[in-house]
Enzyme design. Structure first.
Site, PDB file in Angstrom:
ATOM      1  N   LYS A  23       0.872  -1.236   0.106  1.00  0.00           N
ATOM      2  CA  LYS A  23       0.193  -0.111  -0.060  1.00  0.00           C
ATOM      3  C   LYS A  23       0.802   1.204   0.056  1.00  0.00           C
ATOM      4  O   LYS A  23       1.917   1.245   0.743  1.00  0.00           O
ATOM      5  CB  LYS A  23      -0.907   0.116   1.221  1.00  0.00           C
ATOM      6  CG  LYS A  23      -2.065   0.995   1.405  1.00  0.00           C
ATOM      7  CD  LYS A  23      -2.652   0.797   2.688  1.00  0.00           C
ATOM      8  CE  LYS A  23      -3.898   1.703   2.904  1.00  0.00           C
ATOM      9  NZ  LYS A  23      -4.567   1.402   3.794  1.00  0.00           N
ATOM     10  N   SER A  41      -9.560   1.222   2.680  1.00  0.00           N
ATOM     11  CA  SER A  41      -8.604   1.914   2.234  1.00  0.00           C
ATOM     12  C   SER A  41      -7.580   1.249   1.697  1.00  0.00           C
ATOM     13  O   SER A  41      -6.716   1.702   0.656  1.00  0.00           O
ATOM     14  CB  SER A  41      -7.929   3.154   3.267  1.00  0.00           C
ATOM     15  OG  SER A  41      -7.282   2.139   4.153  1.00  0.00           O
ATOM     16  N   SER A  49      -9.922  -1.124   7.001  1.00  0.00           N
ATOM     17  CA  SER A  49      -9.533  -0.967   5.747  1.00  0.00           C
ATOM     18  C   SER A  49      -8.662  -2.174   5.070  1.00  0.00           C
ATOM     19  O   SER A  49      -8.510  -1.921   3.894  1.00  0.00           O
ATOM     20  CB  SER A  49      -8.358   0.159   5.963  1.00  0.00           C
ATOM     21  OG  SER A  49      -8.875   1.265   5.982  1.00  0.00           O
TER      22      SER A  49
END
Lengths: 441, 441
Positions: free
Chosen positions: B87, B156, B180
């Site tokens: 990420k 996310s 997330s």
């Protein structure tokens, strides 16, 4: 024992001698400019740096330019125009950060740490970066104790504590994973404070042990540290009225007591006697061995297990540039700790925290030693952290106050510990004890 | 309800279709080269990137060069030659990190995050940086759900989950502060896992909320995620034998149950029935309102109070470059929270954790919904995190498994929650439930 000894002189003769609260008030009243204050600090540094060596990075021109800019702006917060020194493991945008390691030459962070941003938002100035031991572990930097350059200032927040004690800067920020703010503050004769775990943001601070790392604050009075704490927590600055009336004090000797030197034990016992004299109720705090028996090992397991992972990048690529203290003493030890042993240590630490929180129903503050004794001779060892690491493990706020001197004329400290998340109450009590000490008790 | 739906095809036809454990075994046996695997992933990305847009940074030449270097080295660990997507809030030395924000153009971290260093130490390759919502908050990136490009992949950790689901990379790393990793994994039909708080180092990951942020892992099977977890914790990879025999299952409906769509509740209830059929003992988990009544507000208070400080630098200098979601929804809300309210929320959260830890004496695993339902239409909203944020607040390990599809043919997930620090036990149970689901139950 000479009780009046503190790092500050009897009368302030230069702006750098002012406390942070005095300087902030004078700047707010336009009786002092930030430029005068910063110039005075820089003059003090120029005179004293050869002896003390507290700074890892200092750009006098830039610092003066920031002070002039502050003078040109309307006051923006409670630290307006006041300089602060930040330990060189804390990111400041545009200033090199070296960690006292050869691994990051020329590294300049892209962003401010949360604490640097909070200082700037409150109108404060980052004067420069203060010397740290290597990555805030044990391998020392060049900083010397301002009271005797042959002695260590302690560690790991050595530059912040020595610089504040020497009146080179009114406020300093360090960190504490074991005893890295309270011990050097005690050795340097200033106030050092570790907040309740979790209350002050660590964003932008090089991590050592995520479960233990806490910012540490230092200044030359309880009020100064309280001001800085309000800025860093991001709450209005409303100083507590100093009070140690009707205080229930728990004297904690514990297993470390015998490891402390007589002068350090005496400072604690005389403070306890003075508190009783002032009306406090005194009791002994006994830590039940069934719960606290292995705390020193548990602290080590947690710190080292996490350090072995925190320094994953450095150990993979730069193992030869890490000190033996860090590589063998922490990282390799942490690699040998199994995850089951780590988890068991975490569970025991949680039980200790629960016990201590309940115990605080029965007293207001813990009084204990801050360090083994006076700052030891030599710069190679920064001293024993065992008098501090229990309170770091317990997540409680703790604070050292200077109280007198030892057989070599070096400062001694005592340590006060509050209930977790009751930091404001601890400031009220510490302010009261500070007055008691100043009154000669 | 079609139970056999998963992101992986019926038969693996290309290296990118292999699970991480299969690929690692094939590379170790010299039946597959890392170069072949990475080239296959890059081909898949080239064919699919217009539709999915999972990558924030990808340098195919550099990735192939790393794969060739891995092939030239003797095997160095359990991930030897296997690519992982990270990420884009996680530092990787030499790769740009953008946080899906305009604030850090061209920023390249000087050091690896702890997780990147652990992956490299285990022989793994960082394939590239995957799309995140802005600073892992809500403002979305361009990533689409690989099962339907008109739908969100969730957030996310959207790029990691979409990329893994689309077989562009076998393993992904994200983070979870609310929901997330588990929510986007459920939306994308893969396995998503949030470890016990504190077990996986967050060093080098852009912080949001220090008390809640946890790394999140994703893969296309329980075994793959278990392998990656062993690498990140730094323990030997010894997969647990899948087992859901004699299991004591606590079905948690809680207050969020009615907010879930019927398809999501049905997936949970059918899984519960299949577990009972397989011999499990089922009970209801009731969360006492006196302890859990305000958990959603407490989660918000803690997250936002800390975010307001974590983003101190960005809000001071770049407030106009922050999304309204982040600036108004989190930072300003967090500034309005008093420190007393924050501390009260922390104390209640600790009481909830204590209650849940004791409750686990009476069952082995919690079964609950992973998300409201199928991934919603549109890319603007990444879905409701309330089905996940309780478990983040409780520090318990949790894991979503794909189970069937909903009315629109999109994947559904169920969520399993283990006792804190008993992540290995959760993997054993999840492996058993995965088999049960694969067998059509």
């Amino acid at each position: 024992m000479n009780l009046s000894m503190t790092a500050a002189p009897a009368a302030a003769t230069e702006p750098c001698d002012l406390s942070a609260t005095e300087a902030a008030a004078a700047i707010a009243a336009r009786e002092l400019s930030s430029q005068e204050l910063v110039a005075s600090c820089l003059n003090r540094i120029a005179r004293r740096d050869d002896a003390v060596r507290a700074w890892a990075h200092l750009d006098p021109e830039q610092a003066l330019a920031r002070a002039r800019a502050a003078d040109a702006r309307p006051p923006s917060g409670p630290l307006h125009g006041v300089p602060v020194g930040l330990k060189d493991i804390i990111d400041v945008a545009g200033m090199p950060t070296g960690f006292n390691s050869p691994i990051y030459p020329g590294y300049v962070p892209a962003a401010d740490s949360a604490c640097a941003a909070m200082i700037r938002k409150a109108g404060g100035l980052i004067l420069g970066k203060t010397v740290t031991t290597e990555f805030a572990n044990r391998h020392p930097g060049p900083t010397r104790n301002p009271h005797d350059p042959a002695r260590t200032p302690g560690g790991s927040s050595q530059g912040s504590c020595a610089g504040v004690a020497d009146r080179q800067v009114p406020l300093g920020i360090g960190t504490q994973t074991s005893g890295s703010i309270v011990r050097p503050a005690a050795f340097c004769g200033i106030v050092g404070y570790k907040p309740s775990f979790g209350e002050v943001s660590r964003v932008g601070v090089k991590p050592h042990s995520g479960s233990l790392d806490t910012l540490g604050l230092c200044g030359r009075s309880v009020g100064d540290v309280e001001l800085l704490r309000a800025v860093l927590v991001g709450v209005p600055y409303r100083p507590e009225a100093p009070s140690c009336l009707s205080l229930r004090v728990a004297l904690c000797r514990g297993e470390s007591w015998e490891a402390a030197e007589p002068c350090s034990r005496q400072a604690v016992e005389e403070t306890a006697a003075a508190l009783v004299q002032a009306g406090a109720e005194l009791r002994e705090l006994e830590l039940p061995p069934a719960i606290f028996g292995g705390w020193l090992d548990d602290h080590r397991r947690i710190a080292n297990f996490e350090s072995a992972r925190s320094f994953g990048h450095e150990k993979r690529l730069f193992a030869d540039k890490l000190s033996r203290d860090l590589y063998e003493g922490r990282i390799r030890d942490g690699e040998r700790c199994t995850v089951d042993d780590y988890i068991a240590a975490q569970r025991r630490a949680e039980a200790m925290r629960g016990w201590m929180d309940e115990a605080f129903d029965n007293f207001d503050v813990v009084l204990t030693v801050a360090a083994a004794g006076e700052a030891p001779l030599g710069l190679a060892h920064t001293g024993d952290a065992r008098f501090n690491s229990l309170w770091t493990l317990l997540y409680t706020p703790c604070l050292t106050l200077p109280r007198g001197t030892g057989p070599n004329g070096m400062p001694l400290g005592i340590q006060l510990v509050g209930r977790r998340f009751e930091d404001e109450r601890l400031f009220a009590i510490a302010g009261g004890v500070e007055r008691l000490i100043a009154a000669g008790s």
